[in-house]
Design an enzyme around this catalytic site. Structure first.
Site, PDB file in Angstrom:
ATOM      1  N   SER A  65      -4.434  -6.815  33.604  1.00  0.00           N
ATOM      2  CA  SER A  65      -4.370  -5.623  34.506  1.00  0.00           C
ATOM      3  C   SER A  65      -3.987  -6.088  35.591  1.00  0.00           C
ATOM      4  O   SER A  65      -3.273  -5.230  36.396  1.00  0.00           O
ATOM      5  CB  SER A  65      -6.041  -5.185  34.527  1.00  0.00           C
ATOM      6  OG  SER A  65      -6.364  -4.680  33.346  1.00  0.00           O
ATOM      7  N   GLN A  87     -13.746  -7.217  33.543  1.00  0.00           N
ATOM      8  CA  GLN A  87     -12.303  -6.765  34.383  1.00  0.00           C
ATOM      9  C   GLN A  87     -11.817  -7.853  35.523  1.00  0.00           C
ATOM     10  O   GLN A  87     -10.770  -7.658  35.707  1.00  0.00           O
ATOM     11  CB  GLN A  87     -12.824  -5.420  35.205  1.00  0.00           C
ATOM     12  CG  GLN A  87     -13.022  -4.275  34.133  1.00  0.00           C
ATOM     13  CD  GLN A  87     -13.506  -3.007  34.845  1.00  0.00           C
ATOM     14  OE1 GLN A  87     -13.619  -2.991  36.012  1.00  0.00           O
ATOM     15  NE2 GLN A  87     -13.704  -2.041  34.144  1.00  0.00           N
ATOM     16  N   ARG A  91     -11.826  -6.013  26.580  1.00  0.00           N
ATOM     17  CA  ARG A  91     -11.784  -4.945  27.592  1.00  0.00           C
ATOM     18  C   ARG A  91     -13.186  -4.484  27.789  1.00  0.00           C
ATOM     19  O   ARG A  91     -13.357  -3.424  27.130  1.00  0.00           O
ATOM     20  CB  ARG A  91     -10.756  -4.005  27.350  1.00  0.00           C
ATOM     21  CG  ARG A  91      -9.315  -4.041  27.395  1.00  0.00           C
ATOM     22  CD  ARG A  91      -8.938  -4.165  28.634  1.00  0.00           C
ATOM     23  NE  ARG A  91      -7.325  -4.503  28.808  1.00  0.00           N
ATOM     24  CZ  ARG A  91      -6.396  -3.687  29.083  1.00  0.00           C
ATOM     25  NH1 ARG A  91      -6.742  -2.343  29.143  1.00  0.00           N
ATOM     26  NH2 ARG A  91      -5.263  -4.184  29.450  1.00  0.00           N
ATOM     27  N   ASP A 148      -9.358 -10.352  34.032  1.00  0.00           N
ATOM     28  CA  ASP A 148      -8.129  -9.670  33.183  1.00  0.00           C
ATOM     29  C   ASP A 148      -6.652  -9.771  33.581  1.00  0.00           C
ATOM     30  O   ASP A 148      -6.449  -9.049  34.485  1.00  0.00           O
ATOM     31  CB  ASP A 148      -8.527  -8.226  32.830  1.00  0.00           C
ATOM     32  CG  ASP A 148      -7.778  -7.364  31.906  1.00  0.00           C
ATOM     33  OD1 ASP A 148      -6.613  -8.024  31.344  1.00  0.00           O
ATOM     34  OD2 ASP A 148      -7.930  -6.411  31.571  1.00  0.00           O
ATOM     35  N   TYR A 175      -7.030  -0.362  23.906  1.00  0.00           N
ATOM     36  CA  TYR A 175      -5.449  -0.266  23.908  1.00  0.00           C
ATOM     37  C   TYR A 175      -4.984   0.789  22.920  1.00  0.00           C
ATOM     38  O   TYR A 175      -5.653   1.677  22.323  1.00  0.00           O
ATOM     39  CB  TYR A 175      -5.223  -1.617  23.142  1.00  0.00           C
ATOM     40  CG  TYR A 175      -5.378  -2.757  23.933  1.00  0.00           C
ATOM     41  CD1 TYR A 175      -4.663  -3.241  25.045  1.00  0.00           C
ATOM     42  CD2 TYR A 175      -6.381  -3.414  23.774  1.00  0.00           C
ATOM     43  CE1 TYR A 175      -4.784  -4.186  25.775  1.00  0.00           C
ATOM     44  CE2 TYR A 175      -6.679  -4.626  24.643  1.00  0.00           C
ATOM     45  CZ  TYR A 175      -6.123  -4.884  25.487  1.00  0.00           C
ATOM     46  OH  TYR A 175      -6.147  -5.991  26.220  1.00  0.00           O
TER      47      TYR A 175
END
Length: 384
Positions: A137, A131, A126, A134, A234
């Site tokens: 996500s 991003q 993360r 990911d 997390y």
């Protein structure tokens, strides 16, 4: 270098690990892309669209995989029986997918035995740079959206306030438990539909996010929640006393809710139970619970994987599995782009190959098997 996209074979999986746009970009980078016939049917992407983008259409999985240097998949390959996909891959092939490596460690051992280099994309660090890679996500975003729509479909009343000549309809009350990507999208979607939204999470940093979307944050224990988040962003496993307090706060709040959406997951562990049978019994008939964690054991005690069940007091509990696959086209497009973004920095454009930078956090953070060895610290024992 050949990149293969086989058809997904696990039950209920409609997604495909490529889109025509991504295929076009891979071909432009100099790769030969082979897509198995019918791979995109579940996601409403026809073979012709892949072919027009520059892919070769293989007649079956064996043809697609036999010479592939890189295999892109949604879910982990089947490793046993007549449907064994791993046996079709050549030694030294690179497998990139959502492998569920922490939950399926026996499969990871098979990858090592077969000489496959395997990347578990769900372990993507993360960090800001990652991003766009990911998958959790991108897929959770759609899952949160779909959870609200599924809840609305099962709920027997309207979401927004409606003022009519015949009287006023009160807005639905939606409670979102777990404010990660899925939870935030659920909040935003429920607000757009006109509901009154509250939310809770063990991480106090999410309060501002909830409020920015127009929701109200429900705090359980501000002191214990200060240390409730890992460095990777997390949620941590909380102590038993926290869950006891959470049950009391939530039990009082949940009685007044019409729709409850639970999204709480802890990587590598069973999902925490947030909604007990007694809480379900306290809710009004016609209320709905949508459990997005049902595949990891469930946040609701009465949730059943793959089913919509009704409690004795008339509360519907929705336990659809693989929520992203219920929006297969969009989820496929996003997943495919995540994979492309992961691969692109490691493309040797001159030689038209992929040369992974093993010092890169996104590579080291996702690689679970290399050179016949299990290398990820969470699996090799170093991180346990």
């Amino acid at each position: 270098m050949k990149i293969a996209i086989p058809k997904e074979r696990r039950t209920g999986e409609k997604r495909v690990a490529a889109s025509p746009d991504v295929v076009k970009k891979l071909v432009a980078l100099g790769f030969d892309v082979i897509v198995e016939k019918g791979a995109g049917v579940g996601a409403a992407i026809e073979d012709a669209a892949f072919k027009d983008a520059g892919a070769t259409i293989a007649k079956d999985a064996a043809t697609a995989l036999k010479d592939a240097d890189v295999v892109l998949k949604i879910q982990r390959p089947i490793v046993e029986g007549d449907a064994n996909e791993l046996a079709l891959m050549k030694k030294g092939a690179v497998l990139i997918a959502h492998l569920g490596a922490l939950a399926h460690q026996e499969d990871v051992k098979v990858y090592a035995t077969q000489g496959i280099t395997a990347f578990a994309m769900e372990l993507m660090p993360r960090i800001s740079r990652a991003q766009s890679m990911d998958i959790l996500s991108s897929q959770s975003n759609l899952a949160g959206y779909k959870a609200v729509l599924d809840g609305a479909a099962e709920y027997g009343s309207a979401f927004p306030m409606m003022m009519t000549a015949a009287g006023t309809i009160a807005p639905a009350k939606v409670f979102v438990m777990g404010v990660g990507v899925a939870g935030l999208q659920a909040i935003a979607t429920a607000k757009r539909l006109g509901a009154v939204v509250t939310a809770t999470d063990v991480r106090p940093a999410t309060r501002e996010q909830v409020e920015s979307l127009g929701g109200k944050f429900l705090t359980v224990d501000a002191e214990m929640e200060k240390d409730a988040e890992t460095e990777g962003g997390y949620a941590k496993q909380m102590p038993p006393e926290y869950f006891e307090k959470q049950k009391a706060v939530v039990a009082e709040h949940i009685k007044k809710q019409n729709i409850v959406i639970t999204t709480a997951l802890i990587p590598g562990r069973p999902a925490p139970e947030l909604v007990s049978a007694d809480m379900v019994a306290s809710m009004a008939a016609g209320s709905v619970i949508v459990d997005l964690a049902v595949e990891a054991g469930g946040n609701c005690a009465l949730a059943k994987p793959g089913k919509v069940v009704t409690s004795k007091n008339g509360v519907k509990i929705v336990g659809h599995e693989n929520m992203p696959s219920r929006l297969p086209k969009d989820s496929s497009v996003l997943f495919a782009k995540n994979l492309l973004n992961f691969l692109t920095p490691h493309v040797d454009r001159e030689n038209k190959t992929i040369a992974f930078d093993w010092e890169d956090e996104t590579v080291g953070g996702t690689c679970v098997v290399r050179d016949g060895q299990i290398v990820h610290p969470l699996l090799s024992g170093e991180g346990k």
